[in-house]
Write a protein that holds these residues in place. Structure first.
Motif, mmCIF file in Angstrom:
data_model
loop_
_atom_site.group_PDB
_atom_site.id
_atom_site.type_symbol
_atom_site.label_atom_id
_atom_site.label_comp_id
_atom_site.label_asym_id
_atom_site.label_seq_id
_atom_site.Cartn_x
_atom_site.Cartn_y
_atom_site.Cartn_z
ATOM 1 N N VAL A 227 45.748 48.139 33.285
ATOM 2 C CA VAL A 227 45.919 46.760 32.824
ATOM 3 C C VAL A 227 45.798 46.687 31.304
ATOM 4 O O VAL A 227 46.594 46.021 30.636
ATOM 5 C CB VAL A 227 44.886 45.840 33.509
ATOM 6 C CG1 VAL A 227 44.839 44.476 32.826
ATOM 7 C CG2 VAL A 227 45.227 45.683 34.983
ATOM 8 N N SER A 230 48.919 47.987 29.700
ATOM 9 C CA SER A 230 50.032 47.055 29.840
ATOM 10 C C SER A 230 49.888 45.877 28.884
ATOM 11 O O SER A 230 50.872 45.409 28.295
ATOM 12 C CB SER A 230 50.112 46.550 31.285
ATOM 13 O OG SER A 230 50.466 47.602 32.165
ATOM 14 N N TRP A 251 43.885 38.616 34.506
ATOM 15 C CA TRP A 251 44.832 39.470 35.222
ATOM 16 C C TRP A 251 44.087 40.461 36.118
ATOM 17 O O TRP A 251 44.403 40.637 37.293
ATOM 18 C CB TRP A 251 45.723 40.200 34.223
ATOM 19 C CG TRP A 251 46.978 40.773 34.824
ATOM 20 C CD1 TRP A 251 47.487 40.530 36.063
ATOM 21 C CD2 TRP A 251 47.895 41.670 34.191
ATOM 22 N NE1 TRP A 251 48.661 41.220 36.250
ATOM 23 C CE2 TRP A 251 48.936 41.922 35.117
ATOM 24 C CE3 TRP A 251 47.941 42.278 32.946
ATOM 25 C CZ2 TRP A 251 49.996 42.774 34.823
ATOM 26 C CZ3 TRP A 251 49.002 43.109 32.643
ATOM 27 C CH2 TRP A 251 50.030 43.356 33.582
ATOM 28 N N LEU A 263 48.276 49.389 39.562
ATOM 29 C CA LEU A 263 49.262 48.459 39.014
ATOM 30 C C LEU A 263 50.647 49.095 39.058
ATOM 31 O O LEU A 263 50.871 50.154 38.480
ATOM 32 C CB LEU A 263 48.889 48.115 37.563
ATOM 33 C CG LEU A 263 49.732 47.041 36.875
ATOM 34 C CD1 LEU A 263 49.571 45.701 37.587
ATOM 35 C CD2 LEU A 263 49.311 46.910 35.407
ATOM 36 N N SER A 265 55.151 47.982 39.338
ATOM 37 C CA SER A 265 56.073 46.956 38.876
ATOM 38 C C SER A 265 56.122 45.757 39.823
ATOM 39 O O SER A 265 56.240 44.607 39.383
ATOM 40 C CB SER A 265 57.474 47.543 38.700
ATOM 41 O OG SER A 265 57.942 48.125 39.911
ATOM 42 N N ALA A 268 52.878 43.791 39.249
ATOM 43 C CA ALA A 268 52.929 43.179 37.919
ATOM 44 C C ALA A 268 53.823 41.955 37.923
ATOM 45 O O ALA A 268 53.489 40.910 37.342
ATOM 46 C CB ALA A 268 53.414 44.192 36.890
ATOM 47 N N LEU A 272 52.315 38.141 37.023
ATOM 48 C CA LEU A 272 52.554 38.012 35.585
ATOM 49 C C LEU A 272 52.029 36.687 35.044
ATOM 50 O O LEU A 272 51.663 36.583 33.875
ATOM 51 C CB LEU A 272 54.055 38.142 35.307
ATOM 52 C CG LEU A 272 54.479 38.675 33.934
ATOM 53 C CD1 LEU A 272 53.797 39.998 33.620
ATOM 54 C CD2 LEU A 272 55.994 38.818 33.876
ATOM 55 N N VAL A 294 54.477 48.762 33.176
ATOM 56 C CA VAL A 294 53.367 49.438 33.859
ATOM 57 C C VAL A 294 53.344 50.938 33.635
ATOM 58 O O VAL A 294 52.337 51.582 33.904
ATOM 59 C CB VAL A 294 53.393 49.152 35.368
ATOM 60 C CG1 VAL A 294 53.254 47.655 35.623
ATOM 61 C CG2 VAL A 294 54.664 49.675 36.019
#
Length: 299
Positions: A227, A230, A251, A263, A265, A268, A272, A294
């Motif tokens: 996280v 990202s 998040w 995590l 895609s 995520a 988002l 990610v």
């Protein structure tokens, strides 16, 4: 300087571990700035992007001293009366009617006594009895107007305020004053001269991981690192609102609640909204690619 504060914080080296024990991680520069603000004492202006921990610093100081945190949230149009005091008009009218019912005369000065005074944040902080000083947080001072900055000068320089109907009130135990600014506009030199200053930057990835894992207990280090990495990638984009520490915590807390072990895609994309709060920012990230977010190279 308050003897209470001196006993709590005899040396600058004692402040960092004390804040750490409360869950607030601060670098050496911020620790020194807070120590000076507490021990000199002198107001401290904290600037930085939204979500880097400015308000949390005031909360940590309040918890450390065991004193109340009195928060004044600034906004455009805020005036001195809303920040300082108001008169209790219904009670004043009641006093007048009672005097009339008793055929007594009531002087104007009697209507502006302490019993009719409603203390707003600034006055409440100045009149806090102690022994620990209150922590007065003047949050987002950059949102207030120039006139309000001018009003604050007496408070910051003298720990006192003047009420026309009442006189000058000086703090017996001056509050610890922390001001925060997101730098949406420049503050006047007169205000800055009365304050210590510290800029809080985004923490590096390692410190961010340490911070968020404390705020979201039980999170694996692997997920926290993913996280944080990202979020670092997101900050490299031209976003309307880059995510700060607060959004990173949000998040990670969302992922923790969903029971997400790692995590990717898909995850995520569905979460988002926990880290990006503008539609345009989300669209920009989706166009760039969630796989990049990610697992892409670090910017």
């Amino acid at each position: 300087m308050s003897e209470y504060v001196e006993r709590c914080l005899p040396r600058v080296e004692s402040l960092g571990p004390a804040l750490d024990a409360l869950g607030y991680l601060a670098d050496d520069g911020l620790v020194t700035a807070l120590f000076l603000a507490l021990r000199l004492p002198q107001p401290l202006l904290l600037e930085g992007e939204a979500g880097v921990g400015k308000t949390e610093a005031a909360k940590a100081v309040s918890a450390l001293l065991g004193s109340p945190l009195i928060r004044l949230q600034c906004y455009e149009g805020l005036d001195a009366a809303e920040a300082l005091y108001e008169w209790n008009h219904p009670r004043q009218l009641l006093g007048i009617r009672l005097a009339e019912a008793r055929n007594e005369e009531i002087a104007e000065a009697d209507l502006f006594g302490e019993q009719y005074l409603l203390r707003r944040p600034v006055l409440a902080a100045l009149t806090h009895p102690g022994p620990a000083p209150a922590v007065l947080l003047i949050d987002e001072i950059d949102r207030a107007d120039d006139d309000f900055e001018a009003f604050l000068l007496e408070v910051l320089a003298e720990a006192s305020v003047t009420i026309p109907e009442f006189g000058t009130i000086r703090a017996a135990v001056p509050p610890v004053v922390l001001l925060t600014s997101n730098r949406t506009r420049d503050l006047h030199d007169a205000l800055k001269r009365r304050c210590l200053y510290h800029w809080i930057d985004y923490p590096d990835t390692g410190r961010l991981v340490e911070i968020v894992r404390r705020r979201v207990p039980g999170t694996s280090r692997e997920l926290a690192v993913a996280v944080a990495a990202s979020v670092r990638r997101l900050r490299a984009l031209d976003l309307q609102k880059a995510p700060g520490i607060a959004e990173t915590i949000d998040w990670l807390a969302a992922l923790r609640l969903l029971g997400v072990p790692r995590l990717d895609s898909r995850v995520a994309g569905s979460t988002l909204g926990s880290v990006l709060k503008y539609r345009e920012d989300q669209e920009l990230v989706r166009e760039r690619g969630l796989t990049w977010l990610v697992a892409g190279p670090q910017p």
